[in-house]
Every structure is written in C-alpha cells, then in structure tokens.
Write a protein that holds these residues in place. Structure first.
Motif, short mmCIF file in Angstrom:
data_model
loop_
_atom_site.label_atom_id
_atom_site.label_comp_id
_atom_site.label_asym_id
_atom_site.label_seq_id
_atom_site.Cartn_x
_atom_site.Cartn_y
_atom_site.Cartn_z
N LEU A 129 0.82 -1.20 0.00
CA LEU A 129 0.00 0.00 0.00
C LEU A 129 0.86 1.26 0.00
O LEU A 129 0.57 2.23 -0.71
CB LEU A 129 -0.93 -0.02 1.22
CG LEU A 129 -1.88 1.16 1.35
CD1 LEU A 129 -2.87 1.17 0.19
CD2 LEU A 129 -2.60 1.11 2.67
N ILE A 130 1.95 1.25 0.76
CA ILE A 130 2.84 2.40 0.79
C ILE A 130 3.49 2.62 -0.58
O ILE A 130 3.59 3.75 -1.07
CB ILE A 130 3.91 2.21 1.89
CG1 ILE A 130 3.25 2.32 3.27
CG2 ILE A 130 5.03 3.24 1.76
CD1 ILE A 130 4.15 1.92 4.40
N ILE A 131 3.90 1.54 -1.22
CA ILE A 131 4.50 1.66 -2.56
C ILE A 131 3.48 2.22 -3.54
O ILE A 131 3.80 3.08 -4.37
CB ILE A 131 5.04 0.29 -3.04
CG1 ILE A 131 6.21 -0.14 -2.17
CG2 ILE A 131 5.43 0.33 -4.49
CD1 ILE A 131 7.40 0.79 -2.22
N SER A 132 2.24 1.77 -3.47
CA SER A 132 1.23 2.28 -4.41
C SER A 132 0.94 3.76 -4.14
O SER A 132 0.72 4.52 -5.08
CB SER A 132 -0.05 1.46 -4.33
OG SER A 132 -0.71 1.71 -3.11
N ILE A 133 0.94 4.17 -2.89
CA ILE A 133 0.75 5.60 -2.59
C ILE A 133 1.91 6.40 -3.14
O ILE A 133 1.72 7.50 -3.68
CB ILE A 133 0.57 5.80 -1.07
CG1 ILE A 133 -0.78 5.22 -0.62
CG2 ILE A 133 0.67 7.26 -0.69
CD1 ILE A 133 -0.97 5.17 0.87
#
Length: 139
Positions: A129-133
């Motif tokens: 999720l952090i990478i996608s953000i």
C-alpha cells in the motif's frame, strides 16, 4: 457467433480447468492456486465477451480527458503492487496463523510472540500500500 464462442470457451474452461484442478494436483495450495487462476481467466473472458457482445455498453473517454500511457501504466503498477502484496500477505498470514494456533494450543505462554509474527506477515500488505501511494504521488 462471437457470443456463442465465448460462452463455449467459458464452459470448457470451467469444466476442464476445474476438473483438472481437483484431480491433477496432490498438493493442496497448488490446487487452490490453479483453481484461482482458472476463475480469474473465467472472469476476464466473461467481461471481454460482454464488451464484444454489447458494444453499446462500453463508453469512450471524454474528449477533454487526456490520459497518457505513462499515467495508465502508473495506475496499473499501483494496483498490482497492492494486489500482489495483499495476496502474499494473505498466504503468509494463513501459514503463520495456522502454525501459531497449533503452537499456542500446545504452549499457551507464547501467545504474544505468535501475534507478533502474524503482525509481521500482515505488514507485507502495508508495504504494498505504501508503494502504491508513492507511485500515485508521482503521477
């Protein structure tokens, strides 16, 4: 004609793929992975067939909206990072959780350590999720 071919291919895929997944593999997780692949392919073929059979349901983008291929690949990368990380986290939590339940049933005082290990496995989804953000922030 096209609708009949797509419905026929869906039936063949569901019957043969499901039959092979039940009888071919002895390993349980491999059987489930093969079955999930068949279901994913079935859903893709269904929606593709609907778009071919009913083209009036598919709408084009507005004229003032410009989407470059770089943006679309960025959105695809963001979605894939969350999806694949969530699948990995689900597998990890399933394996670690079942082992933790077995260990806790034999030795109840290791509950805290078992919960920490399960929490670490859930962290994989948060990393995705952090990478996608971060990817969406660059678009």
């Amino acid at each position: 004609m096209t609708t009949g071919l797509i419905i026929g291919s869906l039936i063949v895929l569901a019957v043969l793929g499901g039959g092979f997944s039940v009888y071919k593999f002895k390993v349980r997780w491999l059987k489930y992975a093969y079955f999930a692949f068949n279901i994913t392919l079935l859903v893709f073929l269904f929606f593709w067939g609907v778009s071919l059979a009913f083209p009036h349901l598919v709408y084009a983008a507005e004229a003032n909206e410009t989407v470059s291929s770089g943006n679309s690949l960025g959105y695809l990368a963001a979605g894939l990072s969350v999806g694949i990380a969530s699948i990995g986290a689900g597998i990890a939590v399933g394996i670690a959780g079942s082992a933790a339940i077995g260990a806790i049933s034999e030795k109840p005082e290791i509950l805290g350590r078992a919960l920490i290990i399960i929490g670490l496995a859930e962290g994989i989804a948060i990393y995705g999720l952090i990478i996608s953000i971060m990817i969406l922030g660059r678009l």
